[in-house]
Scaffold this active site. Structure first.
Site, PDB file in Angstrom:
ATOM      1  CG  ASP A  19     117.699  20.338 -47.024  1.00  0.00           C
ATOM      2  OD1 ASP A  19     118.526  21.212 -46.710  1.00  0.00           O
ATOM      3  OD2 ASP A  19     118.020  19.180 -47.348  1.00  0.00           O
TER       4      ASP A  19
ATOM      5  CG  LEU B 214     117.651  25.109 -49.069  1.00  0.00           C
ATOM      6  CD1 LEU B 214     117.220  26.266 -49.969  1.00  0.00           C
ATOM      7  CD2 LEU B 214     117.407  23.784 -49.754  1.00  0.00           C
TER       8      LEU B 214
ATOM      9  CB  ALA C 134     117.866  17.289 -41.335  1.00  0.00           C
ATOM     10  CB  ALA C 135     122.297  15.004 -38.925  1.00  0.00           C
ATOM     11  CD  GLN C 136     128.159  18.482 -37.291  1.00  0.00           C
ATOM     12  OE1 GLN C 136     128.832  18.377 -38.330  1.00  0.00           O
ATOM     13  NE2 GLN C 136     128.390  17.746 -36.225  1.00  0.00           N
TER      14      GLN C 136
ATOM     15  CE1 TYR D 170     126.887  12.923 -36.651  1.00  0.00           C
ATOM     16  CE2 TYR D 170     128.349  11.040 -36.427  1.00  0.00           C
ATOM     17  CZ  TYR D 170     127.276  11.652 -37.026  1.00  0.00           C
ATOM     18  OH  TYR D 170     126.578  10.995 -37.998  1.00  0.00           O
TER      19      TYR D 170
ATOM     20  NE  ARG E 147     136.087   5.591 -39.363  1.00  0.00           N
ATOM     21  CZ  ARG E 147     137.016   5.485 -38.419  1.00  0.00           C
ATOM     22  NH1 ARG E 147     137.495   4.278 -38.095  1.00  0.00           N
ATOM     23  NH2 ARG E 147     137.480   6.543 -37.804  1.00  0.00           N
TER      24      ARG E 147
ATOM     25  NE  ARG F 149     138.486  13.237 -38.919  1.00  0.00           N
ATOM     26  CZ  ARG F 149     137.570  13.020 -39.864  1.00  0.00           C
ATOM     27  NH1 ARG F 149     137.365  13.951 -40.789  1.00  0.00           N
ATOM     28  NH2 ARG F 149     136.892  11.905 -39.898  1.00  0.00           N
TER      29      ARG F 149
END
Length: 336
Positions: free
Chosen positions: A34, A36, A93-95, A159, A224, A288
């Site tokens: 990670d 962090l 792990a990702a944006q 994304y 959603r 958005r």
């Protein structure tokens, strides 16, 4: 099993690690990789004692316990070293945000597409047989739901494109190198240990408890599919262990369509019941950029092939989540 969990200090990662340790603390050894940037050492420390080792020479994953290696998935050399000795890689792990991907598509590509490529390369060179990839419904883009695995992908935001690239590389590494890749398309995940998250459930609970207004993008009729971490982490564990599912992708959600307005009403009612909050203010703001209008999943493939079904209703899951926020708030107050 020896697990490498990228993004293991984050929301889903800490929930997964806690579940693994509750399942069989002696039988699982875990290395967390990670940077962090979202979760931190204190988040990991709340669920497990761990040893932090250098990313320069971490060695093979040990036979027991939890390790932390601080590193970035964009660092190909460090990911190679981190994967040494792993039986399975769970790549979390990702944006993770649509707005961030629109604001900075290059970073989104590097963190998600390149990061996934680096971890697959690590799996290939370190002889890791199973690779579980955290994807989402975003690769599909705008469509008539329910979303299923055979739909053509037309991502609406960077994304979604970066997650689609990850899915494509998973398929290619299964076909070319025999790695048992499994892509899980998560619904909108919520649950405990999400206080720092910007996802709608965590953000609304946090803002309400701080006495702030809840802001709904657009008219609130966008839909959603919300899934609790207890159901999600069970799906991840099955994806890491079920035989004969290499190269597959699965929708992991609840097959339920909920508008943001309906979600907000539920959260407001539960906050009053569980936390004594009343007169929570709600307002609407501009839509958005990059958001899809409707989104929920057909989970029949996961039910049939992965032998997984969600167990918690949205009401049950939200109540558990509000209680976890309340417990954390009370603990923080006692420590002041």
């Amino acid at each position: 099993m020896k697990w490498l969990i990228t993004g293991g200090c984050g929301f889903i990662g800490t929930n997964l690690i806690r579940r693994l340790l509750e399942d069989d603390a002696q039988g699982h050894s875990i290395r967390v990789y990670d940077n962090l940037s979202v979760g931190g050492r204190d988040d990991l420390e709340k669920i497990a004692s761990f040893e932090e080792v250098s990313s320069d020479a971490p060695g093979n994953i040990p036979d027991a316990g939890v390790e932390l290696v601080v590193g970035d998935v964009r660092d190909s050399d460090a990911t190679q070293r981190a994967a040494a000795g792993a039986d399975v890689i769970v790549h979390l792990a990702a944006q993770a945000g649509v707005p961030t991907s629109v604001e900075d598509p290059r970073y989104d590509f590097e963190a998600n597409a390149l990061g996934t490529f680096n971890l697959l390369e690590a799996a290939r060179h370190q002889d890791v047989s199973r690779f579980v990839f955290a994807s989402s419904a975003a690769p599909i883009g705008e469509c008539e739901p329910p979303i299923h695995e055979d739909m053509a992908c037309k991502p609406k935001a960077p994304y979604g494109a970066s997650k689609l690239a990850g899915e494509g590389y998973c398929s290619a590494y299964h076909g070319s190198f025999g790695i048992e890749t499994v892509a899980l398309r998560f619904g909108n995940v919520y649950g405990p240990r999400s206080a720092h998250k910007s996802s709608v459930v965590a953000k609304f609970i946090r803002r309400a408890m701080e006495g702030k207004t809840l802001e709904i993008y657009g008219d609130g009729q966008q839909t959603r599919d919300f899934i609790h971490t207890s159901d999600l982490t069970r799906a991840i564990m099955l994806a890491a262990t079920q035989p004969n599912i290499g190269g597959e992708a699965f929708q992991i959600a609840t097959n339920s369509e909920t508008t943001v307005n309906e979600l907000t009403d539920l959260i407001v009612d539960i906050l009053e019941d569980e936390a004594g909050l009343s007169e929570v203010e709600v307002t609407h703001t501009d839509p958005r950029t990059g958001d899809v209008r409707r989104n929920y999943s057909d989970t029949s493939k996961a039910e049939t092939v992965l032998e997984w079904t969600p167990r918690l209703s949205l009401n049950q899951g939200l109540r558990r989540t509000v209680r976890s926020f309340t417990q954390t708030q009370n603990a923080n107050t006692e420590n002041i």
